[in-house]
Design an enzyme around this catalytic site. Structure first.
Site, mmCIF file in Angstrom:
data_model
loop_
_atom_site.group_PDB
_atom_site.id
_atom_site.type_symbol
_atom_site.label_atom_id
_atom_site.label_comp_id
_atom_site.label_asym_id
_atom_site.label_seq_id
_atom_site.Cartn_x
_atom_site.Cartn_y
_atom_site.Cartn_z
ATOM 1 N N LYS A 1 91.004 64.836 85.155
ATOM 2 C CA LYS A 1 91.840 63.857 85.829
ATOM 3 C C LYS A 1 91.554 63.883 87.340
ATOM 4 C CE LYS A 1 93.918 63.397 81.802
ATOM 5 N NZ LYS A 1 95.140 63.825 81.160
ATOM 6 N N ASP B 1 101.985 72.801 83.184
ATOM 7 C CA ASP B 1 100.828 71.954 82.885
ATOM 8 C C ASP B 1 100.679 71.041 84.098
ATOM 9 O OD1 ASP B 1 99.048 69.982 82.148
ATOM 10 O OD2 ASP B 1 100.082 69.419 80.307
ATOM 11 N N TRP C 1 103.557 64.466 77.447
ATOM 12 C CA TRP C 1 102.799 65.723 77.432
ATOM 13 C C TRP C 1 103.697 66.939 77.294
ATOM 14 C CZ3 TRP C 1 98.337 65.781 75.578
ATOM 15 C CH2 TRP C 1 97.481 64.693 75.749
HETATM 16 C C1 LIG Z 1 95.461 64.484 79.843
HETATM 17 C C2 LIG Z 1 96.577 65.466 79.779
HETATM 18 C C3 LIG Z 1 96.602 66.494 78.826
HETATM 19 C C4 LIG Z 1 95.560 66.623 77.739
HETATM 20 O O1 LIG Z 1 94.341 67.010 78.203
HETATM 21 P P1 LIG Z 1 93.174 67.322 77.132
HETATM 22 O O2 LIG Z 1 92.045 67.726 77.989
HETATM 23 O O3 LIG Z 1 92.932 66.045 76.362
HETATM 24 O O4 LIG Z 1 93.685 68.407 76.239
HETATM 25 C C5 LIG Z 1 97.655 67.396 78.862
HETATM 26 N N1 LIG Z 1 98.617 67.303 79.792
HETATM 27 C C6 LIG Z 1 98.622 66.341 80.733
HETATM 28 C C7 LIG Z 1 99.710 66.319 81.750
HETATM 29 C C8 LIG Z 1 97.607 65.390 80.746
HETATM 30 O O5 LIG Z 1 97.615 64.433 81.680
#
Ligand SMILES: *Cc1c(COP(=O)(O)O)cnc(C)c1O
Length: 361
Positions: free
Chosen positions: A195, A171, A101
């Site tokens: 998540k 993030d 990511w």
């Molecule tokens: C799942 C995830 C993303 C992407 O999320 P989307 O909603 O598909 O854009 C980005 N960063 C991390 C750390 C993730 O686990």
């Protein structure tokens, strides 16, 4: 058969949250309307949004000078929106490359300015977080970006870097609300909700207000953080239903005892599973012990064909969605807040049996 869902995302929701949604779906708090059909400008949705923000601020003790934005676009989308919103004065930033990511975030930021890789775990195949003393930071960077939990590789920051006056941007999609957090250490935090906070469609941004002093002119209006902050996330239609679900999840966390209790549970679940892996002589986790994720426990079996047999046998036992990230492979058990200790115990019991008799599975 009881099932346990170890999906990485969209991931399991707490059972009581699903029950509340079921109970309220036709008529929210006797307003005569479903959450699915409420105008976003109306009183009922204002109440949902207000409670959700207030609960989030209370849980995390978010300082007054930070805004909370309820947006769309996903964390992947916001890995482009962050530079669009923060590159006005200086179009360069430092990124710490820790896995899938963060690599994607780097790829997006490069469209809008100069990205410098302050540190990378590539040389050890992303099995550890580069120690702070190895980072090469630009004191003039617009920000420094980290990914607090790499969902695909299963590694996580268990410390916060001190980076001086440069704003720290994170993030936090896959470990937000998994334990207490000092928001004041960050300039900006962004995350997708599906998540650990709810369901897909909602992206949260928590930002120090003084950083939002003008996006690049090519930024779409609905993705301009300052504008969304000024309009209470209602520049256009916010993701109303996912906001409602997130609100229920926040209330559930509060009822369970808050983020300290989440930390306690998450630490224990992951410790138990890593101990079972390390003690098995069969399963292998490559990630350095001190950087192992509490949220996404990634491991391998002796061969890919055994991994396929493992996944099939697990599914037959009601242990669902254990397949690793498509770009990485292996096995991944995601242990977000909604996953109870008993799910981990069921998984460990299954793993012990499979390791004894892999062919019979
Ligand atoms: C799942 C995830 C993303 C992407 O999320 P989307 O909603 O598909 O854009 C980005 N960063 C991390 C750390 C993730 O686990």
């Amino acid at each position: 058969m009881a099932t346990f869902n170890f999906a990485a995302g969209p991931a399991a929701l707490p059972g009581p949250v699903l029950k509340t949604i079921q109970g309220e779906i036709l008529d929210w708090r006797e307003t005569g309307q479903s959450v699915l059909e409420m105008p976003f400008t109306g009183e009922a949705f204002a109440c949902i949004l207000g409670e959700t923000e207030a609960d989030l601020r209370q849980l995390l003790d978010i300082p007054e000078n930070y805004c909370v934005l309820f947006m769309q676009g996903g964390a992947y989308g916001h890995s482009a929106l962050v530079p669009l919103n923060l590159f006005k004065h200086r179009s360069r930033a430092d990124y710490v490359e820790t896995g899938h990511w963060s690599k994607r975030a780097i790829g997006e930021a490069r469209r809008y300015g100069t990205v410098s890789i302050a540190a990378s775990g590539a040389d050890c195949d992303f099995t550890r977080i580069p120690p702070r003393e190895t980072w090469r930071l630009d004191p003039e960077a617009a920000y420094c970006h980290i990914t607090t939990n790499e969902t695909g590789e299963g590694l996580q920051f268990h410390w916060l870097p001190d980076i001086g006056d440069v704003p720290l941007v994170a993030d936090m999609t896959s470990d937000f609300l998994s334990r207490p957090l000092d928001v004041s250490r960050f300039g900006l935090i962004y995350l997708s909700a599906q998540k650990n906070v709810g369901t897909s469609g909602l992206t949260l941004v928590i930002a120090r207000q003084d950083l939002l002093d003008g996006a690049l002119p090519e930024t779409p209006a609905v993705f301009d953080y300052a504008r969304q902050a000024k309009n209470n996330s209602k520049v256009n239609t916010p993701p109303t239903f996912p906001v409602y679900v997130a609100g229920l999840v926040l209330k559930w966390i509060k009822q369970q005892g808050g983020l300290k209790e989440m930390e306690h549970r998450n630490r224990r679940k992951s410790q138990d599973l890593y101990a079972a892996i390390d003690g098995s002589g069969f399963y292998r986790c490559q990630v350095a012990v001190e950087d192992r994720s509490w949220m996404n426990v990634c491991f391998n079996l002796p061969s890919p064909s055994l991994e396929d047999a493992f996944l099939a046998a697990a599914e037959a036992r009601g242990l669902l969605n254990l397949k690793g990230h498509s770009a990485i492979g292996g096995i991944r058990a995601s242990l977000y807040n909604a996953i109870p200790q008993e799910a981990v115990e069921a998984l460990i019991a299954f793993m012990d049996g499979f390791a004894q008799e892999p062919a019979g599975g």
